[in-house]
Motif scaffolding. Structure first.
Motif, PDB file in Angstrom:
ATOM      1  N   HIS A  28      24.853  47.312 -13.127  1.00  0.00           N
ATOM      2  CA  HIS A  28      24.671  48.717 -12.765  1.00  0.00           C
ATOM      3  C   HIS A  28      23.309  48.977 -12.130  1.00  0.00           C
ATOM      4  O   HIS A  28      22.933  50.143 -11.960  1.00  0.00           O
ATOM      5  N   CYS A  29      22.540  47.937 -11.805  1.00  0.00           N
ATOM      6  CA  CYS A  29      21.190  48.168 -11.281  1.00  0.00           C
ATOM      7  C   CYS A  29      21.251  48.937  -9.959  1.00  0.00           C
ATOM      8  O   CYS A  29      22.240  48.890  -9.231  1.00  0.00           O
ATOM      9  N   ASN A  30      20.197  49.644  -9.670  1.00  0.00           N
ATOM     10  CA  ASN A  30      20.161  50.461  -8.459  1.00  0.00           C
ATOM     11  C   ASN A  30      20.212  49.623  -7.193  1.00  0.00           C
ATOM     12  O   ASN A  30      20.783  50.052  -6.194  1.00  0.00           O
ATOM     13  N   ALA A  31      19.657  48.410  -7.214  1.00  0.00           N
ATOM     14  CA  ALA A  31      19.731  47.543  -6.037  1.00  0.00           C
ATOM     15  C   ALA A  31      21.182  47.176  -5.742  1.00  0.00           C
ATOM     16  O   ALA A  31      21.626  47.242  -4.590  1.00  0.00           O
ATOM     17  N   CYS A  32      21.939  46.794  -6.767  1.00  0.00           N
ATOM     18  CA  CYS A  32      23.350  46.443  -6.558  1.00  0.00           C
ATOM     19  C   CYS A  32      24.142  47.638  -6.041  1.00  0.00           C
ATOM     20  O   CYS A  32      25.011  47.496  -5.180  1.00  0.00           O
ATOM     21  N   LYS A  33      23.844  48.824  -6.571  1.00  0.00           N
ATOM     22  CA  LYS A  33      24.556  50.012  -6.105  1.00  0.00           C
ATOM     23  C   LYS A  33      24.256  50.276  -4.635  1.00  0.00           C
ATOM     24  O   LYS A  33      25.161  50.604  -3.859  1.00  0.00           O
ATOM     25  N   LEU A  34      23.011  50.118  -4.234  1.00  0.00           N
ATOM     26  CA  LEU A  34      22.651  50.337  -2.826  1.00  0.00           C
ATOM     27  C   LEU A  34      23.280  49.279  -1.910  1.00  0.00           C
ATOM     28  O   LEU A  34      23.775  49.598  -0.841  1.00  0.00           O
ATOM     29  N   LEU A  35      23.255  48.024  -2.351  1.00  0.00           N
ATOM     30  CA  LEU A  35      23.795  46.943  -1.527  1.00  0.00           C
ATOM     31  C   LEU A  35      25.312  46.994  -1.412  1.00  0.00           C
ATOM     32  O   LEU A  35      25.871  46.618  -0.380  1.00  0.00           O
ATOM     33  N   SER A  36      25.985  47.444  -2.462  1.00  0.00           N
ATOM     34  CA  SER A  36      27.454  47.425  -2.458  1.00  0.00           C
ATOM     35  C   SER A  36      28.076  48.760  -2.059  1.00  0.00           C
ATOM     36  O   SER A  36      29.235  48.803  -1.672  1.00  0.00           O
ATOM     37  N   LYS A  52      29.444  25.958  -2.875  1.00  0.00           N
ATOM     38  CA  LYS A  52      29.407  25.241  -1.593  1.00  0.00           C
ATOM     39  C   LYS A  52      29.974  26.131  -0.492  1.00  0.00           C
ATOM     40  O   LYS A  52      31.108  26.611  -0.597  1.00  0.00           O
ATOM     41  N   ILE A  53      29.210  26.348   0.565  1.00  0.00           N
ATOM     42  CA  ILE A  53      29.711  27.076   1.735  1.00  0.00           C
ATOM     43  C   ILE A  53      30.617  26.114   2.496  1.00  0.00           C
ATOM     44  O   ILE A  53      30.188  25.032   2.902  1.00  0.00           O
ATOM     45  N   THR A  54      31.886  26.480   2.672  1.00  0.00           N
ATOM     46  CA  THR A  54      32.855  25.597   3.322  1.00  0.00           C
ATOM     47  C   THR A  54      33.190  26.029   4.751  1.00  0.00           C
ATOM     48  O   THR A  54      33.789  25.271   5.504  1.00  0.00           O
ATOM     49  N   LYS A  55      32.823  27.248   5.114  1.00  0.00           N
ATOM     50  CA  LYS A  55      33.058  27.752   6.468  1.00  0.00           C
ATOM     51  C   LYS A  55      31.971  28.764   6.785  1.00  0.00           C
ATOM     52  O   LYS A  55      31.660  29.622   5.961  1.00  0.00           O
ATOM     53  N   GLY A  56      31.403  28.663   7.967  1.00  0.00           N
ATOM     54  CA  GLY A  56      30.378  29.605   8.389  1.00  0.00           C
ATOM     55  C   GLY A  56      29.042  29.320   7.732  1.00  0.00           C
ATOM     56  O   GLY A  56      28.747  28.191   7.340  1.00  0.00           O
ATOM     57  N   SER A  57      28.249  30.364   7.606  1.00  0.00           N
ATOM     58  CA  SER A  57      26.910  30.226   7.036  1.00  0.00           C
ATOM     59  C   SER A  57      26.514  31.569   6.418  1.00  0.00           C
ATOM     60  O   SER A  57      27.260  32.536   6.498  1.00  0.00           O
ATOM     61  N   THR A  58      25.335  31.594   5.822  1.00  0.00           N
ATOM     62  CA  THR A  58      24.837  32.842   5.254  1.00  0.00           C
ATOM     63  C   THR A  58      23.468  33.169   5.822  1.00  0.00           C
ATOM     64  O   THR A  58      22.760  32.293   6.314  1.00  0.00           O
ATOM     65  N   LYS A  59      23.123  34.419   5.768  1.00  0.00           N
ATOM     66  CA  LYS A  59      21.764  34.880   6.028  1.00  0.00           C
ATOM     67  C   LYS A  59      21.196  35.286   4.684  1.00  0.00           C
ATOM     68  O   LYS A  59      21.940  35.487   3.724  1.00  0.00           O
ATOM     69  N   THR A  60      19.872  35.417   4.620  1.00  0.00           N
ATOM     70  CA  THR A  60      19.228  35.750   3.357  1.00  0.00           C
ATOM     71  C   THR A  60      18.336  36.970   3.516  1.00  0.00           C
ATOM     72  O   THR A  60      17.600  37.101   4.498  1.00  0.00           O
ATOM     73  N   TYR A  61      18.442  37.853   2.546  1.00  0.00           N
ATOM     74  CA  TYR A  61      17.577  39.023   2.431  1.00  0.00           C
ATOM     75  C   TYR A  61      16.879  38.900   1.082  1.00  0.00           C
ATOM     76  O   TYR A  61      17.511  38.556   0.083  1.00  0.00           O
ATOM     77  N   CYS A  76      27.173  37.180   4.388  1.00  0.00           N
ATOM     78  CA  CYS A  76      27.776  36.827   5.675  1.00  0.00           C
ATOM     79  C   CYS A  76      26.986  37.514   6.781  1.00  0.00           C
ATOM     80  O   CYS A  76      26.758  38.730   6.724  1.00  0.00           O
ATOM     81  N   PRO A  77      26.569  36.761   7.813  1.00  0.00           N
ATOM     82  CA  PRO A  77      25.782  37.372   8.886  1.00  0.00           C
ATOM     83  C   PRO A  77      26.591  38.332   9.762  1.00  0.00           C
ATOM     84  O   PRO A  77      26.007  39.133  10.491  1.00  0.00           O
ATOM     85  N   ASN A  78      27.905  38.292   9.660  1.00  0.00           N
ATOM     86  CA  ASN A  78      28.735  39.169  10.484  1.00  0.00           C
ATOM     87  C   ASN A  78      29.091  40.471   9.760  1.00  0.00           C
ATOM     88  O   ASN A  78      28.760  41.553  10.225  1.00  0.00           O
ATOM     89  N   CYS A  79      29.750  40.372   8.604  1.00  0.00           N
ATOM     90  CA  CYS A  79      30.215  41.587   7.916  1.00  0.00           C
ATOM     91  C   CYS A  79      29.294  42.024   6.781  1.00  0.00           C
ATOM     92  O   CYS A  79      29.491  43.094   6.216  1.00  0.00           O
ATOM     93  N   THR A  80      28.327  41.247   6.433  1.00  0.00           N
ATOM     94  CA  THR A  80      27.305  41.478   5.398  1.00  0.00           C
ATOM     95  C   THR A  80      27.841  41.495   3.969  1.00  0.00           C
ATOM     96  O   THR A  80      27.185  41.988   3.069  1.00  0.00           O
ATOM     97  N   SER A  81      29.030  40.921   3.733  1.00  0.00           N
ATOM     98  CA  SER A  81      29.509  40.773   2.351  1.00  0.00           C
ATOM     99  C   SER A  81      28.523  39.890   1.601  1.00  0.00           C
ATOM    100  O   SER A  81      28.175  38.801   2.067  1.00  0.00           O
TER     101      SER A  81
END
Length: 136
Positions: A28-36, A52-61, A76-81
């Protein structure tokens, strides 16, 4: 330990993860609420090497959690999930977003615990044992 498959919203990034427990931890943290954009997130702790990432890649914040230590959000760098977070205060453990796991098993996970109860919205009922904050 069970292996699960995950996929982001757009399908560009996919992964597998091994989890010890078949249960969600609601945050319930405020960061999770803002991100989701929601009232909480669905999570499970895992060993860093078990995802293990099996397809694509990730970005980091990166932001700093209540402990003052960095939290690295991998998305995900495209949809930001948001796929997983590495809260450095936890050492080699990561926080996997179980809401993104595929198949009926993850949809049936019970809630084992709630963290950051101090930030829960006033209208939300307590579902499981609740901790005032998270890892320090």
């Amino acid at each position: 330990m069970t292996t699960y498959h995950g996929k982001c919203h757009c399908g560009q990034t996919e992964w597998t993860t091994k989890l010890d427990a078949d249960a969600h931890i609601l945050c319930h943290c405020n960061a999770c609420k803002l991100l989701s954009g929601g009232e909480s997130t669905l999570n499970q702790m895992a060993n860093e090497g078990d995802l293990k990432i099996t397809k694509g890649s990730t970005k980091t914040y990166t932001y700093h959690g209540d402990s003052g230590k960095p939290v690295n959000c991998h998305y995900c760098p495209n949809c930001t999930s948001h796929i997983y977070h590495h809260q450095t205060v936890l050492g080699p453990k990561i926080v996997v977003r179980t809401g993104l796991l595929q198949g009926a098993a993850a949809a049936k996970f019970p809630v084992a615990a709630e963290i950051f109860g101090k930030d829960r919205l006033s209208w939300q009922p307590e579902i499981a044992k609740t901790f005032v904050a998270g890892p320090e």
